[in-house]
Design a protein around this motif. Structure first.
Motif, short mmCIF file in Angstrom:
data_model
loop_
_atom_site.label_atom_id
_atom_site.label_comp_id
_atom_site.label_asym_id
_atom_site.label_seq_id
_atom_site.Cartn_x
_atom_site.Cartn_y
_atom_site.Cartn_z
N THR A 1 67.15 115.63 -12.23
CA THR A 1 67.06 114.54 -13.21
C THR A 1 67.95 113.39 -12.76
OG1 THR A 1 67.26 113.98 -15.56
CG2 THR A 1 68.97 115.38 -14.64
N TYR B 1 72.23 113.05 -12.17
CA TYR B 1 72.92 114.29 -11.81
C TYR B 1 73.41 114.25 -10.37
CZ TYR B 1 72.28 117.22 -15.95
OH TYR B 1 72.37 117.76 -17.20
N ASN C 1 58.13 106.71 -11.90
CA ASN C 1 59.31 106.37 -12.70
C ASN C 1 59.24 104.92 -13.19
OD1 ASN C 1 60.35 108.91 -12.27
ND2 ASN C 1 61.73 108.29 -10.62
#
Length: 323
Positions: free
Chosen positions: A83, A86, A261
């Motif tokens: 994700t 991270y 995205n």
């Protein structure tokens, strides 16, 4: 008297039988395995492969343990986090209660304790200085990240701090790194963590099947110490030079992820996404045709051409997000 191998198996079974809730946070997410009586070899010295593209984070290589073959090297690779936001806390070995315990790596918002081991490339023993996240984008520190001619959007230069200059691969015990978690690292240990991704787990499993990765065979010099991506290692398990090159498929997957995205965040319109996806399809068709003409492989010149076209596509995706 029970054999040493039998004792190891009993100890491993005993640890794995402990309820997850009773293990420290980092261990609960990553698992703990035991090796008895001897430490892992020193860390091999290697060059970091070229970063495949935006969004990839370097995960250093490490010694894992196989009951039948002993220690084996899992090559360092660039991977995409599970994700956005991270970071990776590397695995490490620690001497505890008369045994070497393996603390598996994990993903989280902060980099936790990894034994003070100097894995290099931003992992100098404490934290990670190879880059950071900012508003959903990863910024790369060029002083430690091998970016070469690959186009990445956000780059900076900052000298790194190395806690130790040793290539010792374990913490504590005779000859080990004498480091303990700081108060901040102890706090990070209680944050939410995510275990290694499926891709990372498969990467370790693949390394365990390659005899040239075992210390008993390579005497501390793995056949492949680092690869551009897990896919690059799988395609070239005994060719370190080829494994260090980013695979064409990895770059295509990265571009597709950036497009997806961008659409989800509203930064890329449906029309821009369609144009970008068509461009990827054209590059993919070119790769298919080139491979068909060369026995399933790309020539160095064809690799260079594909990277050039992907760099141009990457810049277009970046520009689309700014419009």
């Amino acid at each position: 008297m029970a054999s040493l191998k039998t004792i190891r198996r009993l100890l491993i079974a005993a640890v794995l039988a402990v309820p997850v809730a009773l293990l420290p946070t980092a261990q609960a997410h990553a698992g703990v395995f035991i090796s008895v009586g001897f430490a892992p070899p020193v860390l091999p010295v290697y060059a970091q492969p070229l970063c495949p593209g935006d969004g990839y984070i370097w995960t250093p290589g490490y010694w894992a343990y196989n009951e039948d073959g002993g220690y084996y090297w899992v090559p360092g690779v660039w991977v995409q986090p599970p994700t956005v936001g991270y970071l990776w806390t590397p695995a490490y070995w620690g001497w505890e209660n008369g045994a070497y315990l393996f603390h598996g790596g994990y993903w989280g918002a902060h980099v936790g304790f990894y034994g003070g081991i100097n894995y290099g490339f931003g992992y100098g023993g404490v934290g990670f200085e190879g880059g950071y996240w900012n508003h959903g984008a990863f910024f790369y520190n060029r002083s430690v990240a091998n970016l070469g001619g690959v186009h990445v959007t956000n780059v900076y230069v900052r000298n790194v701090t190395i806690v130790n200059h040793s290539n010792v691969a374990f913490n504590g015990g005779h000859g080990g790194i004498e480091a303990r978690p700081s108060a901040q690292e102890a706090q990070f240990a209680h944050e939410q963590h995510v275990e290694a991704t499926h891709e990372q787990a498969e990467h370790q499993n693949f390394a365990a099947q390659n005899r040239s990765q075992f210390a008993s065979v390579n005497h501390g010099r793995p056949g492949v110490s680092a690869a551009a991506t897990p896919a690059s290692f799988h395609a070239n398990p005994t060719n370190p030079a080829a494994a260090a090159r980013p695979s064409v498929n990895a770059r295509e997957a990265n571009q597709e992820q950036r497009i997806s995205n961008g659409v989800r965040s509203g930064q890329i319109s449906s029309g821009q996404a369609a144009h970008a996806e068509q461009r990827q399809a054209n590059i993919g068709q070119q790769v298919h045709n080139d491979r068909a003409a060369n026995g399933g492989k790309l020539t160095p010149q064809e690799h260079q051409q594909v990277n050039h076209e992907q760099n141009a596509a990457s810049r277009q995706i970046r520009d689309d997000k700014k419009k």
